[in-house]
Design a protein around this motif. Structure first.
Motif, mmCIF file in Angstrom:
data_model
loop_
_atom_site.group_PDB
_atom_site.id
_atom_site.type_symbol
_atom_site.label_atom_id
_atom_site.label_comp_id
_atom_site.label_asym_id
_atom_site.label_seq_id
_atom_site.Cartn_x
_atom_site.Cartn_y
_atom_site.Cartn_z
ATOM 1 N N ALA A 1 0.749 -1.248 -0.072
ATOM 2 C CA ALA A 1 0.124 0.127 -0.238
ATOM 3 C C ALA A 1 0.931 1.156 0.006
ATOM 4 N N ALA A 2 0.239 2.353 -0.196
ATOM 5 C CA ALA A 2 0.918 3.857 -0.234
ATOM 6 C C ALA A 2 1.563 3.956 1.250
ATOM 7 N N ALA A 3 1.015 3.613 2.148
ATOM 8 C CA ALA A 3 1.374 3.793 3.637
ATOM 9 C C ALA A 3 0.860 2.660 4.656
ATOM 10 N N VAL A 4 1.804 2.354 5.251
ATOM 11 C CA VAL A 4 1.757 1.287 6.523
ATOM 12 C C VAL A 4 1.646 2.070 7.696
ATOM 13 N N LEU A 5 0.771 2.090 8.592
ATOM 14 C CA LEU A 5 0.806 2.890 9.851
ATOM 15 C C LEU A 5 1.060 1.823 11.036
ATOM 16 N N VAL A 6 1.955 2.112 11.775
ATOM 17 C CA VAL A 6 2.231 1.122 12.889
ATOM 18 C C VAL A 6 1.726 1.732 14.110
ATOM 19 N N PHE B 1 3.073 14.731 6.956
ATOM 20 C CA PHE B 1 4.386 14.076 6.708
ATOM 21 C C PHE B 1 5.549 15.229 6.465
ATOM 22 N N ARG C 1 3.874 7.514 -4.889
ATOM 23 C CA ARG C 1 2.742 6.604 -4.204
ATOM 24 C C ARG C 1 2.596 7.653 -2.997
ATOM 25 N N ARG D 1 13.678 8.279 1.875
ATOM 26 C CA ARG D 1 13.675 9.363 2.832
ATOM 27 C C ARG D 1 13.294 8.968 4.084
ATOM 28 N N LEU E 1 8.909 8.526 10.067
ATOM 29 C CA LEU E 1 8.367 8.292 8.646
ATOM 30 C C LEU E 1 9.505 7.865 7.879
ATOM 31 N N THR F 1 7.354 2.572 -3.911
ATOM 32 C CA THR F 1 7.768 2.926 -2.595
ATOM 33 C C THR F 1 6.479 2.744 -1.471
ATOM 34 N N THR F 2 6.644 2.505 -0.286
ATOM 35 C CA THR F 2 5.619 2.443 0.620
ATOM 36 C C THR F 2 6.157 3.523 1.761
ATOM 37 N N TYR F 3 5.164 4.398 2.367
ATOM 38 C CA TYR F 3 5.739 4.975 3.551
ATOM 39 C C TYR F 3 5.206 4.029 4.691
ATOM 40 N N VAL F 4 6.277 4.023 5.666
ATOM 41 C CA VAL F 4 5.936 3.254 6.818
ATOM 42 C C VAL F 4 6.003 4.391 8.020
ATOM 43 N N VAL F 5 4.976 4.472 8.547
ATOM 44 C CA VAL F 5 4.593 5.637 9.637
ATOM 45 C C VAL F 5 4.688 4.858 10.908
#
Lengths: 418, 418
Positions: free
Chosen positions: A362-367, A379, A395, B103, B113, B406-410
């Motif tokens: 996915a575009a973002a994974v939130l933990v 961001f 993305r 990044r 991030l 890419t994936t953003y991992v937050v």
């Protein structure tokens, strides 16, 4: 070679935009920033003109029986207008991506290689009611050296016409080339023209609901950046802390229901003992739950969920709930139904967190964080033109660098290949 | 949700590729490298099988009256096969882009991030006769963690079938998931299926001539990376050194005429006194010139140029020549007729070089260097899957990083938005 006779509605502004783009791509940052400040000031000075046009749009929408929520999104007032002007001013503080050297080296043969950011050229935006998008998009395009062809909704056309007149005149007076910012006809056919305008438009960015995105993807012959469809999930692992899970799920669902980064489905590991408390917290907050058998057994009042619930982006105070056997089943559910926007996990187990992060595409994974954080502002990008759910080019939140391409500049001293 | 009944030719391998991609995206670099080495070794061990299949393709093509140059592109021998095996081994030395943090930051609220490179997923390749592309594409996809759906030409289908059997079996034995590398049916309809396989394929990369690229762009409902059409120019400025201009122009035109980074049109400033010498050097090298009035007046034997000459990618020992009044006219010519691939300038004036570089919108600008340098190998990328002429996602040579998203991992500690 493009025959503009094929583009009766957009051909003329698109050609002007192409000419403008040639100048915009070489404008120094200071010139673009001066134009942004002038545009922001002009929105203040000519607020009455914009608000009068907006009042007419709002009156027409109300008379046409438009739902109150949509009329509210259309409405501008002095405070909202000042807010969008301030957003333009905020762009001045952001770094200009144009000219950035992304990669550089000296090759073994002595050639120097630089990959340099350049503007995309002419950016088409297709969007729905909110007139602030007109100003945001124009500002982001100016700062990134792109010409903007804006196709807003018919219901906001009066407002958008006034806004683009103010922005365009102020920008041009401050040194932008004529045609840098244009509003396209609200005629339905103008979208179709834009989507097949190869050679005139470098990219089209749709910003709106699933049906708009679907139309764009199906019809487009020009490159597209898909944005904004978010069927987002929160997975609560067996290792999750009850209070943290409750906070993250509630925030993801209820903080702002109408936006793409709000959560639509809750997936809960079957060993989570606090399931009744979690679901009760949601119903207490006013959320209507649509659940599988295990969720319905946990608390009263949960409606039965069907495949349609797993597929739906409610954008409302509704949430689907499924109790899963394990993390793999949660991942399988997300693969099947997710839209690749934002997927959150609440867990204390490092292994569960790692498996979720590796398994979600996915575009973002939130933990251990709310899905609502997938946002250019949050961001730290300063501004965004949308949130991309595609894998190519960009993305996630689209900031200024995502509105550029690159050119390799190779410098030699008469170098030839042998 | 994709109904594979809509994809009778490619549905089954595409579904297997999707399953494989889920595993490939998490494979460590060492596992992928081991598979690449096993694949290279297998090409050596099973060379006889591949060469027999190739001999049959070559015989069929010859019997069908295929031009000798095309038959030659189709032909493999032990040396060529060893060369493509070595290209697989060379991929081992290249850095794995997957997992790279593009990044990263810690936000003011304490969220961390990270923007992390991930594979695209399932990559479709549509390409023409040369069977080495089958091996190159499979290798690049394995190294970048993508599954590959390969659609080569019908004339090479026997060779490609043998190659994919060897590569797939060796890769699988070395630990790649089944279905990672698949050859699609050579039926013409398989291209059409691939181009509309939304939800099955993440990107399609066509590699071939203008007509293939045009078909792909027109029919595709899936994201595409356009490659390989190069109507490239060399502009010789009034400030150019005669010997350098001659060397760069000759090399750009004649070093290898059949490839996209060879030059097709020469633009010469009207003050260039050595024009006759430059054109004579080209005709002496066997180049047929198609010129405007000034070029034809400079030396005998220049054919008259029409708009078609400015538009044509000859891919042959032909070159169009135009004498321009100034650098702006050269830029205008390139804007009108160029394909955005590679544009070269030969000049000694820093101002002319800067104006040309700023004024050209292309994948590569070459300053006092041959257009032939636009190449992943020459740029030091180690390998390339093609040269993109589009502005989105990747422009210029496509290496391993260009085969990723890419994936953003937050990561938070229960963070919610307020």
């Amino acid at each position: 070679m493009v025959d503009t006779a094929d583009f009766p509605l957009i051909g003329a502004p698109a050609l002007r935009a192409r000419e403008a783009a040639r100048v915009l791509r070489t404008l120094p940052t200071a010139a673009k920033d001066a134009a942004l400040l002038a545009m922001a000031d002009a929105l203040g000075e000519r607020a009455a003109e914009v608000l009068a046009a907006n009042a007419a749009d709002v009156a027409a929408a109300t008379a046409a029986g438009t739902p109150a929520a949509m009329v509210d999104r259309l409405r501008l007032d002095e405070a909202r207008l000042a807010g969008v002007a301030d957003a333009l001013r905020a762009l001045v503080a952001l770094p200009d991506p144009v000219g950035d050297v992304v990669r550089g080296s000296t090759l073994p043969n002595g050639l120097t290689l630089r990959q340099v950011r350049v503007p995309l050229g002419v950016v088409g935006m297709v969007y729905e009611a909110r007139p602030n998008v007109t100003v945001d998009a124009a500002g982001l395009c100016v700062k990134s050296g792109n010409a903007a062809l804006l196709r807003g909704s018919a219901s906001a056309h009066g407002t958008n016409t006034a806004l683009v007149a103010v922005l365009g005149e102020a920008g041009e007076k401050a040194g932008l080339p004529a045609g840098s910012i244009a509003l396209l006809s609200a005629d339905r056919a103008s979208v179709a023209e834009l989507l097949r305008a190869r050679g005139l438009v470098d990219v089209v960015i749709p910003r709106g609901g699933a049906s708009l995105i679907q139309r764009v993807v199906t019809e487009a012959r020009v490159p597209v950046i898909e944005t904004g469809v978010g069927n987002c999930h929160v997975y609560v692992d067996a290792s999750a802390d009850a209070a943290m899970a409750e906070a993250v799920v509630l925030n993801s669902k209820t903080h702002r229901v109408s936006v793409c980064n709000s959560a639509e489905t809750l997936l809960v590991h079957r060993d989570v003992a606090f399931l009744p408390r979690l679901l009760t917290a949601l119903t207490d907050a006013g959320v209507t739950l649509h659940g599988d058998a295990a969720a319905r057994a946990a608390v009263p009042g949960v409606l039965p969920a069907t495949d349609e619930d797993w597929a739906t982006e409610y954008l409302a105070m509704d949430m689907a709930v499924r109790v899963v056997d394990d993390l793999d089943q949660a991942l399988e559910h997300i693969r099947t139904w997710g839209s690749g926007h934002s997927e959150a996990v609440v867990a204390d187990s490092a292994r569960a967190i790692a498996d979720f992060t590796a398994g979600v595409d996915a575009a973002a994974v939130l933990v251990n964080a709310s899905t609502r954080f997938t946002d250019g502002g949050e961001f730290g990008f300063g501004a965004e033109i949308g949130i991309s759910t595609q894998k190519l080019h960009a993305r996630g939140p689209l900031g200024l660098p995502e509105l550029t391409s690159t050119t390799y500049v190779v410098t030699g001293a008469g170098h030839v290949r042998s």
